[in-house]
Write a protein that holds these residues in place. Structure first.
Motif, short mmCIF file in Angstrom:
data_model
loop_
_atom_site.label_atom_id
_atom_site.label_comp_id
_atom_site.label_asym_id
_atom_site.label_seq_id
_atom_site.Cartn_x
_atom_site.Cartn_y
_atom_site.Cartn_z
N VAL A 1 0.71 -1.38 0.14
CA VAL A 1 0.28 -0.02 -0.09
C VAL A 1 0.81 1.24 0.27
CG1 VAL A 1 -2.03 1.49 0.93
CG2 VAL A 1 -1.69 -1.37 0.89
N ALA A 2 1.30 1.53 -1.11
CA ALA A 2 1.76 2.92 -1.54
C ALA A 2 1.31 4.14 -1.59
CB ALA A 2 3.12 2.94 -2.39
N PRO A 3 1.70 4.99 -0.68
CA PRO A 3 1.29 6.86 -1.45
C PRO A 3 1.70 7.03 -2.27
CG PRO A 3 3.17 6.95 0.38
CD PRO A 3 3.01 5.71 -0.44
N THR A 4 0.34 7.71 -3.57
CA THR A 4 0.97 7.77 -4.52
C THR A 4 0.22 8.74 -5.60
OG1 THR A 4 0.33 6.73 -6.89
CG2 THR A 4 -1.66 6.30 -5.42
N ASN A 5 0.69 9.47 -6.37
CA ASN A 5 0.12 10.15 -7.20
C ASN A 5 -0.47 10.34 -8.54
OD1 ASN A 5 1.37 12.23 -4.98
ND2 ASN A 5 3.14 12.62 -6.42
N TYR A 6 -0.40 9.14 -8.73
CA TYR A 6 -1.50 9.01 -9.41
C TYR A 6 -3.14 8.23 -9.78
CZ TYR A 6 3.36 8.00 -12.03
OH TYR A 6 5.13 8.22 -11.80
N THR A 7 -3.75 8.00 -10.82
CA THR A 7 -5.33 7.60 -10.26
C THR A 7 -5.10 6.41 -10.17
OG1 THR A 7 -5.59 9.77 -12.06
CG2 THR A 7 -7.31 7.79 -11.63
N VAL A 8 -4.34 5.20 -10.74
CA VAL A 8 -4.25 4.45 -10.34
C VAL A 8 -2.86 3.53 -10.41
CG1 VAL A 8 -4.84 1.60 -11.35
CG2 VAL A 8 -6.50 4.00 -11.58
N GLN A 9 -2.76 3.26 -9.44
CA GLN A 9 -1.64 2.37 -9.30
C GLN A 9 -1.20 0.26 -8.70
OE1 GLN A 9 1.36 3.81 -6.34
NE2 GLN A 9 3.04 2.45 -6.36
N VAL A 10 -0.28 -0.05 -10.10
CA VAL A 10 -0.48 -1.16 -9.86
C VAL A 10 0.34 -2.52 -9.05
CG1 VAL A 10 -1.12 -3.68 -10.96
CG2 VAL A 10 -2.12 -1.81 -11.80
N ASN A 11 0.53 -2.60 -8.06
CA ASN A 11 1.61 -3.34 -7.72
C ASN A 11 2.15 -4.61 -7.64
OD1 ASN A 11 2.99 -0.45 -6.32
ND2 ASN A 11 0.85 -1.00 -5.67
N THR B 1 -4.87 0.57 -5.89
CA THR B 1 -4.61 0.84 -4.89
C THR B 1 -5.28 2.27 -6.43
OG1 THR B 1 -3.06 1.12 -3.59
CG2 THR B 1 -3.47 3.63 -4.13
N VAL B 2 -6.12 3.32 -5.78
CA VAL B 2 -7.07 3.99 -6.93
C VAL B 2 -7.23 5.12 -6.21
CG1 VAL B 2 -9.52 4.71 -7.89
CG2 VAL B 2 -8.19 2.44 -7.63
N ASP B 3 -7.32 6.02 -6.73
CA ASP B 3 -7.77 7.52 -5.86
C ASP B 3 -8.80 7.80 -6.23
OD1 ASP B 3 -7.39 10.40 -5.24
OD2 ASP B 3 -6.07 11.03 -6.78
N HIS B 4 -9.88 7.53 -5.08
CA HIS B 4 -11.30 7.63 -5.19
C HIS B 4 -11.66 9.45 -5.02
CE1 HIS B 4 -12.09 4.17 -3.96
NE2 HIS B 4 -11.34 3.94 -3.32
N GLU B 5 -10.78 10.64 -5.23
CA GLU B 5 -10.89 12.03 -5.51
C GLU B 5 -11.36 11.63 -6.90
OE1 GLU B 5 -8.32 14.83 -4.07
OE2 GLU B 5 -8.87 14.34 -2.54
N VAL B 6 -10.93 11.20 -7.93
CA VAL B 6 -11.27 10.50 -9.52
C VAL B 6 -11.58 9.65 -9.90
CG1 VAL B 6 -9.71 10.79 -11.60
CG2 VAL B 6 -8.60 12.03 -9.16
N VAL B 7 -11.51 8.70 -9.80
CA VAL B 7 -12.37 7.37 -10.23
C VAL B 7 -13.06 6.69 -8.16
CG1 VAL B 7 -11.93 5.16 -10.70
CG2 VAL B 7 -10.72 6.73 -11.21
N GLU B 8 -14.91 6.93 -9.15
CA GLU B 8 -15.50 6.38 -7.90
C GLU B 8 -15.08 4.37 -7.75
OE1 GLU B 8 -19.61 7.38 -8.56
OE2 GLU B 8 -19.24 9.43 -8.49
N GLY B 9 -15.61 4.28 -6.20
CA GLY B 9 -15.04 3.02 -5.68
C GLY B 9 -16.18 1.98 -6.38
N ALA B 10 -17.07 1.82 -7.46
CA ALA B 10 -17.83 0.89 -7.68
C ALA B 10 -17.00 0.49 -9.35
CB ALA B 10 -19.36 1.25 -8.16
#
Length: 95
Positions: free
Chosen positions: A18-28, A54-63
């Motif tokens: 679980v990494a902090p990210t500046n990306y909309t979607v991050q795949v580890n 990891t998904v930025d929920h300010e950009v992409v909603e959960g569903a």
């Protein structure tokens, strides 16, 4: 933006991040671990690839994010895009 990183190259077994990210979607991509699973009614060991999304929920909603992760998992499990090991090299469906 999408970022991908591979943690599995650092050793054996599964891992997750679980990494902090500046990306909309991050795949580890973690390692491959052997885990027990029930297959056709019997307990067997299978290889599992660890992935953390990891998904930025300010950009992409959960569903939609959950649908993306589910769809991606289905493609990976089906080995989508990989050649069929039972077909001869160079064989394809084009006429």
């Amino acid at each position: 933006m999408i970022a991908a990183t591979a943690l599995g190259m650092f050793g054996r077994g599964g891992s997750w991040a679980v990494a902090p990210t500046n990306y909309t979607v991050q795949v580890n991509v973690g390692g491959i671990a052997h885990k027990p699973r029930v297959v056709d009614g019997s307990l067997e060991t299978r290889e599992f690839l660890s992935l953390t999304v990891t998904v930025d929920h300010e950009v992409v909603e959960g569903a939609p994010a959950a649908r993306f992760v589910s769809w991606s998992g289905e493609l990976l499990e089906a080995a989508h895009g990989l050649p069929d090991p039972d077909e001869p090299a160079g064989a394809d469906d084009r006429d």
